[in-house]
Design a protein around this motif. Sequence first.
Motif, PDB file in Angstrom:
ATOM      1  N   ALA A   1       0.823  -1.282  -0.006  1.00 56.02           N
ATOM      2  CA  ALA A   1       0.089   0.154   0.110  1.00 56.02           C
ATOM      3  C   ALA A   1       0.959   1.225   0.111  1.00 56.02           C
ATOM      4  CB  ALA A   1      -0.977   0.027   1.201  1.00 56.02           C
ATOM      5  N   TRP A   2       1.897   1.151   0.619  1.00 64.22           N
ATOM      6  CA  TRP A   2       2.931   2.422   0.843  1.00 64.22           C
ATOM      7  C   TRP A   2       3.415   2.787  -0.427  1.00 64.22           C
ATOM      8  CZ3 TRP A   2       7.577   4.437  -0.080  1.00 64.22           C
ATOM      9  CH2 TRP A   2       8.077   5.567   0.640  1.00 64.22           C
ATOM     10  N   ALA A   3       3.941   1.417  -1.175  1.00 62.45           N
ATOM     11  CA  ALA A   3       4.683   1.455  -2.457  1.00 62.45           C
ATOM     12  C   ALA A   3       3.686   1.928  -3.393  1.00 62.45           C
ATOM     13  CB  ALA A   3       5.391   0.334  -2.759  1.00 62.45           C
ATOM     14  N   LEU A   4       2.505   1.846  -3.327  1.00 61.64           N
ATOM     15  CA  LEU A   4       1.505   2.184  -4.515  1.00 61.64           C
ATOM     16  C   LEU A   4       1.285   3.605  -4.259  1.00 61.64           C
ATOM     17  CD1 LEU A   4      -1.057  -0.770  -4.227  1.00 61.64           C
ATOM     18  CD2 LEU A   4       0.253  -0.089  -6.335  1.00 61.64           C
ATOM     19  N   ARG A   5       1.559   4.474  -3.283  1.00 60.13           N
ATOM     20  CA  ARG A   5       1.538   5.676  -3.124  1.00 60.13           C
ATOM     21  C   ARG A   5       2.830   6.411  -3.366  1.00 60.13           C
ATOM     22  NH1 ARG A   5      -1.288   7.755   2.424  1.00 60.13           N
ATOM     23  NH2 ARG A   5      -1.169   9.694   1.111  1.00 60.13           N
ATOM     24  N   TRP A   6       3.988   5.997  -3.017  1.00 62.07           N
ATOM     25  CA  TRP A   6       5.321   6.429  -3.006  1.00 62.07           C
ATOM     26  C   TRP A   6       6.330   5.543  -3.597  1.00 62.07           C
ATOM     27  CZ3 TRP A   6       2.947   6.835   2.008  1.00 62.07           C
ATOM     28  CH2 TRP A   6       2.061   7.941   2.393  1.00 62.07           C
ATOM     29  N   PRO A   7       7.348   6.003  -4.203  1.00 61.75           N
ATOM     30  CA  PRO A   7       8.392   5.087  -4.639  1.00 61.75           C
ATOM     31  C   PRO A   7       9.115   4.550  -3.358  1.00 61.75           C
ATOM     32  CG  PRO A   7       8.933   7.548  -5.102  1.00 61.75           C
ATOM     33  CD  PRO A   7       7.647   7.436  -4.444  1.00 61.75           C
ATOM     34  N   MET A   8       9.349   3.112  -3.447  1.00 61.31           N
ATOM     35  CA  MET A   8       9.937   2.498  -2.233  1.00 61.31           C
ATOM     36  C   MET A   8      11.350   1.999  -2.812  1.00 61.31           C
ATOM     37  SD  MET A   8       8.790  -0.954  -0.349  1.00 61.31           S
ATOM     38  CE  MET A   8       7.837  -0.221   0.994  1.00 61.31           C
ATOM     39  N   GLU A   9      11.456   1.572  -4.155  1.00 59.27           N
ATOM     40  CA  GLU A   9      12.574   1.421  -4.771  1.00 59.27           C
ATOM     41  C   GLU A   9      12.704   1.981  -6.247  1.00 59.27           C
ATOM     42  OE1 GLU A   9      12.858  -3.312  -4.684  1.00 59.27           O
ATOM     43  OE2 GLU A   9      10.679  -2.676  -5.160  1.00 59.27           O
ATOM     44  N   HIS A  10      14.124   1.938  -6.580  1.00 66.30           N
ATOM     45  CA  HIS A  10      14.276   2.662  -7.946  1.00 66.30           C
ATOM     46  C   HIS A  10      15.504   1.926  -8.577  1.00 66.30           C
ATOM     47  CE1 HIS A  10      16.105   6.440  -5.840  1.00 66.30           C
ATOM     48  NE2 HIS A  10      16.857   5.493  -5.724  1.00 66.30           N
ATOM     49  N   ILE A  11      15.481   2.135  -9.884  1.00 67.87           N
ATOM     50  CA  ILE A  11      16.631   1.615 -10.655  1.00 67.87           C
ATOM     51  C   ILE A  11      17.449   2.955 -11.219  1.00 67.87           C
ATOM     52  CG2 ILE A  11      17.505   0.336 -12.452  1.00 67.87           C
ATOM     53  CD1 ILE A  11      15.136  -1.219 -12.116  1.00 67.87           C
ATOM     54  N   TRP A  12      18.778   3.266 -10.804  1.00 69.56           N
ATOM     55  CA  TRP A  12      19.828   4.141 -11.606  1.00 69.56           C
ATOM     56  C   TRP A  12      20.236   3.416 -12.700  1.00 69.56           C
ATOM     57  CZ3 TRP A  12      19.749   9.274 -10.177  1.00 69.56           C
ATOM     58  CH2 TRP A  12      19.523   9.645  -8.870  1.00 69.56           C
ATOM     59  N   ARG A  13      19.863   4.170 -13.858  1.00 67.19           N
ATOM     60  CA  ARG A  13      20.823   3.958 -15.160  1.00 67.19           C
ATOM     61  C   ARG A  13      21.854   4.891 -15.337  1.00 67.19           C
ATOM     62  NH1 ARG A  13      18.844   3.343 -19.804  1.00 67.19           N
ATOM     63  NH2 ARG A  13      19.692   1.372 -20.356  1.00 67.19           N
ATOM     64  N   LEU A  14      23.180   4.626 -15.570  1.00 69.24           N
ATOM     65  CA  LEU A  14      24.020   5.477 -15.791  1.00 69.24           C
ATOM     66  C   LEU A  14      25.054   5.005 -16.631  1.00 69.24           C
ATOM     67  CD1 LEU A  14      24.573   5.294 -11.732  1.00 69.24           C
ATOM     68  CD2 LEU A  14      23.924   7.339 -12.814  1.00 69.24           C
ATOM     69  N   ILE A  15      25.445   5.987 -17.583  1.00 67.81           N
ATOM     70  CA  ILE A  15      26.470   5.603 -18.740  1.00 67.81           C
ATOM     71  C   ILE A  15      27.791   6.031 -18.337  1.00 67.81           C
ATOM     72  CG2 ILE A  15      26.787   6.000 -21.104  1.00 67.81           C
ATOM     73  CD1 ILE A  15      24.378   4.417 -20.580  1.00 67.81           C
ATOM     74  N   ARG A  16      28.821   5.200 -18.584  1.00 70.24           N
ATOM     75  CA  ARG A  16      30.337   5.835 -18.423  1.00 70.24           C
ATOM     76  C   ARG A  16      30.690   6.741 -19.499  1.00 70.24           C
ATOM     77  NH1 ARG A  16      34.373   7.414 -16.579  1.00 70.24           N
ATOM     78  NH2 ARG A  16      36.447   6.267 -15.889  1.00 70.24           N
ATOM     79  N   THR A  17      31.037   7.731 -19.110  1.00 68.08           N
ATOM     80  CA  THR A  17      31.577   8.767 -20.296  1.00 68.08           C
ATOM     81  C   THR A  17      33.121   8.424 -20.706  1.00 68.08           C
ATOM     82  OG1 THR A  17      32.377  10.395 -18.525  1.00 68.08           O
ATOM     83  CG2 THR A  17      30.149  10.814 -19.296  1.00 68.08           C
ATOM     84  N   PRO A  18      32.999   9.010 -22.264  1.00 69.47           N
ATOM     85  CA  PRO A  18      34.633   8.512 -22.499  1.00 69.47           C
ATOM     86  C   PRO A  18      35.781   9.156 -21.639  1.00 69.47           C
ATOM     87  CG  PRO A  18      33.256   9.290 -24.340  1.00 69.47           C
ATOM     88  CD  PRO A  18      32.348   9.342 -22.883  1.00 69.47           C
TER      89      PRO A  18
END
Length: 259
Positions: A242-259
């Motif tokens: 119920a909490w996670a349906l209201r607010w973000p409990m988990e997330h996934i960072w996606r990051l790219i290595r710069t040259p």
Amino acid sequence: MSREPERTLSDHAAHNRERWDQHSADYQLAHGAQLAASGGAAWGVWQLPESQLRALGDVRGRDVLEFGCGGAQWSIALAALGAKVTGLDNSARQLEHARALMAKAGVDFPLVHASAESTPFADASFDIVFCDHGAMSFADPHATVPEAARLLRPGGLLAFSMHTPIVDIAWASGADHPTAQLTRDYWELHILEEPGEAVCFQLPYGSWIRLFAASGLRVEDLLELRPPPDATSSYRDETDRAWALRWPMEHIWRLIRTP
Ligand SMILES: C[S@@+](CC[C@H](N)C(=O)[O-])C[C@H]1O[C@@H](n2cnc3c(N)ncnc32)[C@H](O)[C@@H]1O
């Protein structure tokens, strides 16, 4: 399995190694069935399928490092998709489970016993470094983020799931569930310690973003995970859902290595 060379473990990595070694059998007993049912390649406590989220993208032929692989359910699934995987974990007991599950699945790939804060790999060894509630949650991001960046080739992807800063400040120390009130100081987020538990880590949003930039990582996306209304989990109950349906409990960072 390769042996860890002589490296100094941080105090929290040594604590967490002991904790995960003690806890590993119970953890696999409690959650192995759910991880198996989702086929391995699924994110977070609600096991949202990678086939829908596409956080890793096409892994075929890619050199992939799982940063805190546990029982390697993810790595086994990615090997079946054609990735060239390596599993790294700080807990020897967790790696024993990984070895058993690999044998059962009929796959073989390197398993490395080391802390993600200081790994034995050469610079630019991988196309993808990732974890699902793995080392990025249980080791200091000030060490693991630059270490992951060092291991990535230019253009490579760092993707990791973890709790959000929002749930961490809504989760009072010792409580069973997060609440609708903010109870923990946001600005002090770093080391989260509970008696008898593994040490966890979190940072304020701005600190994450500055750490990524300082490590040569460009933010590609932040996938905030919302469970389906009928989701079930071996990790969480209906109160948490119920909490996670209201607010973000988990997330996934996606990051790219710069040259
Ligand atoms: C919740 S499990 C995640 C594994 C898998 N994705 C799963 O859901 O079971 C967390 C894993 O992170 C590992 N871990 C904790 N600290 C670590 C560190 N410093 N370096 C590498 N792995 C670490 C633990 O040993 C454990 O296997």
